[in-house]
Motif scaffolding. Structure first.
Motif, mmCIF file in Angstrom:
data_model
loop_
_atom_site.group_PDB
_atom_site.id
_atom_site.type_symbol
_atom_site.label_atom_id
_atom_site.label_comp_id
_atom_site.label_asym_id
_atom_site.label_seq_id
_atom_site.Cartn_x
_atom_site.Cartn_y
_atom_site.Cartn_z
ATOM 1 N N THR A 1 0.806 -1.222 0.000
ATOM 2 C CA THR A 1 0.000 0.000 0.000
ATOM 3 C C THR A 1 0.841 1.274 0.000
ATOM 4 O O THR A 1 0.341 2.334 -0.349
ATOM 5 C CB THR A 1 -0.930 0.030 1.225
ATOM 6 O OG1 THR A 1 -0.143 -0.087 2.421
ATOM 7 C CG2 THR A 1 -1.941 -1.116 1.161
ATOM 8 N N THR A 2 2.090 1.199 0.395
ATOM 9 C CA THR A 2 2.942 2.384 0.424
ATOM 10 C C THR A 2 3.230 2.844 -1.001
ATOM 11 O O THR A 2 3.681 2.060 -1.841
ATOM 12 C CB THR A 2 4.269 2.086 1.137
ATOM 13 O OG1 THR A 2 3.996 1.651 2.460
ATOM 14 C CG2 THR A 2 5.151 3.323 1.180
ATOM 15 N N VAL A 3 2.980 4.133 -1.272
ATOM 16 C CA VAL A 3 3.086 4.662 -2.633
ATOM 17 C C VAL A 3 4.464 5.280 -2.847
ATOM 18 O O VAL A 3 4.959 6.055 -2.023
ATOM 19 C CB VAL A 3 1.989 5.703 -2.898
ATOM 20 C CG1 VAL A 3 2.182 6.353 -4.266
ATOM 21 C CG2 VAL A 3 0.608 5.045 -2.812
ATOM 22 N N TYR A 4 5.061 4.938 -3.976
ATOM 23 C CA TYR A 4 6.326 5.512 -4.416
ATOM 24 C C TYR A 4 6.073 6.222 -5.746
ATOM 25 O O TYR A 4 5.789 5.576 -6.755
ATOM 26 C CB TYR A 4 7.381 4.427 -4.593
ATOM 27 C CG TYR A 4 7.790 3.763 -3.304
ATOM 28 C CD1 TYR A 4 8.953 4.130 -2.647
ATOM 29 C CD2 TYR A 4 6.996 2.770 -2.748
ATOM 30 C CE1 TYR A 4 9.334 3.523 -1.454
ATOM 31 C CE2 TYR A 4 7.354 2.149 -1.553
ATOM 32 C CZ TYR A 4 8.520 2.527 -0.915
ATOM 33 O OH TYR A 4 8.881 1.934 0.276
ATOM 34 N N ASN B 1 13.015 -0.644 -7.490
ATOM 35 C CA ASN B 1 14.044 -1.217 -6.618
ATOM 36 C C ASN B 1 13.880 -0.762 -5.175
ATOM 37 O O ASN B 1 14.028 -1.553 -4.233
ATOM 38 C CB ASN B 1 15.435 -0.832 -7.126
ATOM 39 C CG ASN B 1 15.755 -1.425 -8.476
ATOM 40 O OD1 ASN B 1 15.067 -2.325 -8.950
ATOM 41 N ND2 ASN B 1 16.786 -0.910 -9.129
ATOM 42 N N THR B 2 13.586 0.521 -4.991
ATOM 43 C CA THR B 2 13.402 1.045 -3.637
ATOM 44 C C THR B 2 12.211 0.387 -2.957
ATOM 45 O O THR B 2 12.283 -0.019 -1.791
ATOM 46 C CB THR B 2 13.212 2.572 -3.679
ATOM 47 O OG1 THR B 2 14.386 3.167 -4.241
ATOM 48 C CG2 THR B 2 12.981 3.140 -2.291
ATOM 49 N N ALA B 3 11.102 0.279 -3.693
ATOM 50 C CA ALA B 3 9.915 -0.365 -3.133
ATOM 51 C C ALA B 3 10.198 -1.818 -2.796
ATOM 52 O O ALA B 3 9.809 -2.324 -1.731
ATOM 53 C CB ALA B 3 8.754 -0.257 -4.114
ATOM 54 N N GLY B 4 10.876 -2.530 -3.686
ATOM 55 C CA GLY B 4 11.189 -3.918 -3.427
ATOM 56 C C GLY B 4 12.083 -4.090 -2.207
ATOM 57 O O GLY B 4 11.876 -5.003 -1.393
ATOM 58 N N SER B 5 13.074 -3.226 -2.049
ATOM 59 C CA SER B 5 13.975 -3.309 -0.898
ATOM 60 C C SER B 5 13.264 -3.037 0.413
ATOM 61 O O SER B 5 13.688 -3.515 1.475
ATOM 62 C CB SER B 5 15.130 -2.319 -1.080
ATOM 63 O OG SER B 5 15.915 -2.657 -2.210
ATOM 64 N N ALA B 6 12.157 -2.286 0.346
ATOM 65 C CA ALA B 6 11.382 -1.974 1.552
ATOM 66 C C ALA B 6 10.333 -3.036 1.860
ATOM 67 O O ALA B 6 9.528 -2.855 2.778
ATOM 68 C CB ALA B 6 10.720 -0.616 1.385
ATOM 69 N N GLY B 7 10.301 -4.122 1.091
ATOM 70 C CA GLY B 7 9.319 -5.174 1.303
ATOM 71 C C GLY B 7 8.100 -5.061 0.431
ATOM 72 O O GLY B 7 7.165 -5.857 0.559
ATOM 73 N N GLY B 8 8.091 -4.085 -0.462
ATOM 74 C CA GLY B 8 6.976 -3.923 -1.389
ATOM 75 C C GLY B 8 6.482 -2.495 -1.422
ATOM 76 O O GLY B 8 6.751 -1.689 -0.520
ATOM 77 N N GLY B 9 5.743 -2.171 -2.488
ATOM 78 C CA GLY B 9 5.196 -0.830 -2.608
ATOM 79 C C GLY B 9 4.467 -0.660 -3.917
ATOM 80 O O GLY B 9 4.526 -1.520 -4.809
ATOM 81 N N ARG C 1 3.735 -3.248 -7.001
ATOM 82 C CA ARG C 1 2.616 -2.982 -7.903
ATOM 83 C C ARG C 1 3.009 -1.802 -8.792
ATOM 84 O O ARG C 1 3.274 -0.701 -8.287
ATOM 85 C CB ARG C 1 1.369 -2.632 -7.081
ATOM 86 C CG ARG C 1 0.123 -2.263 -7.897
ATOM 87 C CD ARG C 1 -1.009 -1.884 -6.950
ATOM 88 N NE ARG C 1 -2.205 -1.454 -7.647
ATOM 89 C CZ ARG C 1 -3.223 -2.249 -7.963
ATOM 90 N NH1 ARG C 1 -3.183 -3.534 -7.632
ATOM 91 N NH2 ARG C 1 -4.284 -1.771 -8.596
ATOM 92 N N LEU C 2 3.099 -2.040 -10.097
ATOM 93 C CA LEU C 2 3.382 -0.985 -11.062
ATOM 94 C C LEU C 2 2.049 -0.529 -11.619
ATOM 95 O O LEU C 2 1.387 -1.276 -12.344
ATOM 96 C CB LEU C 2 4.298 -1.505 -12.160
ATOM 97 C CG LEU C 2 4.720 -0.491 -13.236
ATOM 98 C CD1 LEU C 2 5.514 0.652 -12.628
ATOM 99 C CD2 LEU C 2 5.521 -1.187 -14.334
ATOM 100 N N GLU C 3 1.657 0.691 -11.296
ATOM 101 C CA GLU C 3 0.273 1.145 -11.521
ATOM 102 C C GLU C 3 0.249 2.446 -12.305
ATOM 103 O O GLU C 3 0.826 3.452 -11.892
ATOM 104 C CB GLU C 3 -0.414 1.332 -10.176
ATOM 105 C CG GLU C 3 -1.828 1.851 -10.245
ATOM 106 C CD GLU C 3 -2.397 2.084 -8.856
ATOM 107 O OE1 GLU C 3 -2.732 1.100 -8.200
ATOM 108 O OE2 GLU C 3 -2.463 3.258 -8.434
ATOM 109 N N GLY C 4 -0.449 2.432 -13.437
ATOM 110 C CA GLY C 4 -0.686 3.645 -14.190
ATOM 111 C C GLY C 4 -2.006 4.284 -13.828
ATOM 112 O O GLY C 4 -2.747 3.800 -12.962
ATOM 113 N N ALA C 5 -2.315 5.365 -14.537
ATOM 114 C CA ALA C 5 -3.565 6.092 -14.317
ATOM 115 C C ALA C 5 -4.622 5.718 -15.343
ATOM 116 O O ALA C 5 -5.678 6.351 -15.411
ATOM 117 C CB ALA C 5 -3.298 7.594 -14.350
#
Length: 358
Positions: free
Chosen positions: A19-22, A43-51, A73-77
């Motif tokens: 749920t944490t947004v990057y 990479n940053t999201a993955g290193s933090a356990g997900g995002g 989660r790679l999310e577009g608009a």
């Protein structure tokens, strides 16, 4: 048999639960390469356990190859978020030697959603014999498990559009693929499942006949392992002139436990068809075909004589055993016959065929 609901029921795939947004800091809609800006956030999201790596609307130029990380989660608009292969895209390759825009690269628990992926096959200097063209794919779900592709549009491919390869527990849903080039490529498949298991391909729209280069719409395929326990439900598939609306592409490993239900297949020389490669001996078993509408099949590059069938399961030279294939309650219109080779547990009944105008 009732058609199953279009959910990820076979796989149980949920993708990322992060749920944490990057957010990605880059300028969209310019000529600059955006690969590193997006990859750094993955990479940053993955290193933090997900995002959640969130992309705004606009065109992002991709000269590299995006690689997912666990629980990202790679999310577009929406469709206006475009990952587009740039002028330098062919100068480097993905981890498996091909040209993906985005690959899961053995990551698990990923989601790719709500965006457009444009491989620029209409303008890049790729060709039918470009080395590595069929080693990785536009959206490449490779290895790992519990990966979801949801609401992704693929445009201008020069390889297969969306592929699950050597993976398990995957779901491809509500996505669109379009093959629109003519005279540039061959083997442009829509959604292709290779050596994979426990998956769902549901409620997608595949159009392989905008141009003349399109090949099979849906594929279940074996090369280095079995493909099994897959639901293909509620898809709308216009197959290409080079292939079939759906092919069971058999190598020396088996294809088994597929449910092909509630789909619309049209436009290709064949509807649902088995194909055998390299003196294949793999078995086909446990295939359920029900509630499909197969119509308006047309001659094409693959079968220029106009031969076609709504389904043609078996009856090819050198094939392995075909058993427990059940075809019931399907409708064929201007599509030839519904055919299943005689064999143990095979059943072909309660289907409806008609000629003329559908």
């Amino acid at each position: 048999m009732a058609v199953l609901p279009p959910t990820c029921a076979r796989s149980g795939a949920t993708g990322s639960n992060a749920t944490t947004v990057y957010t990605v800091s880059t300028t969209v809609n310019d000529a600059g390469d955006d690969t590193n800006a997006i990859q750094n956030r993955i990479n940053t999201a993955g290193s933090a356990g997900g995002g959640v790596v969130r992309l705004v609307a606009g065109t992002y130029i991709i000269n590299g190859k995006l690689r997912m990380a666990n629980n990202v989660r790679l999310e577009g608009a929406g469709p206006a978020t475009v990952l587009k292969a740039g002028p330098g895209f062919l100068s480097n390759r993905g981890p498996s030697g091909g040209y993906p825009i985005v690959t899961t690269n053995n990551a698990s628990n990923t989601t790719i959603t709500n965006l457009t992926v444009d491989q620029s096959g209409d303008t890049l200097a790729a060709s039918a014999d470009t080395d590595g063209r069929l080693d990785e794919y536009v959206v490449d779900v490779r290895g790992g498990s519990n990966n979801v592709v949801d609401g992704v549009q693929v445009k201008n491919p020069f390889t297969y559009s969306i592929v699950a390869v050597a993976t398990t527990r995957f779901c491809v849903k509500h996505s669109t693929t379009i093959a629109s080039t003519s005279g540039k490529y061959d083997q442009l498949d829509g959604i292709h499942v290779l050596d994979s298991s426990f998956g769902d391909v549901i409620s997608n729209t595949i159009d392989q006949r905008v141009g003349t280069d399109g090949d099979d719409g849906l594929v279940a395929h074996t090369i280095n392992g079995t493909t099994h326990d897959i639901n293909y439900i509620g898809n709308k598939v216009r197959g290409g002139s080079r292939g079939n609306s759906m092919q069971l592409a058999v190598g020396n490993y088996s294809i088994y436990n597929l449910t092909i239900a509630g789909n619309e297949f049209y436009g290709a020389p064949y509807g649902i068809r088995t194909g055998y490669y390299d003196d294949a001996t793999g078995a086909v078993s446990g295939i359920t075909l029900t509630g499909n509408y197969i119509h308006d099949l047309k001659a094409g590059y693959a079968f220029p004589d106009g031969s076609h069938d709504a389904t043609h399961i078996g009856d090819f030279d050198g094939e392995g055993p075909i058993t427990n294939v059940v075809a019931t309650n399907n409708k064929a219109c201007a599509a030839g016959k519904i055919y299943v080779v005689p064999g143990a547990g095979n059943l072909n009944q309660g289907n409806f065929t008609q000629d003329g105008t559908c």
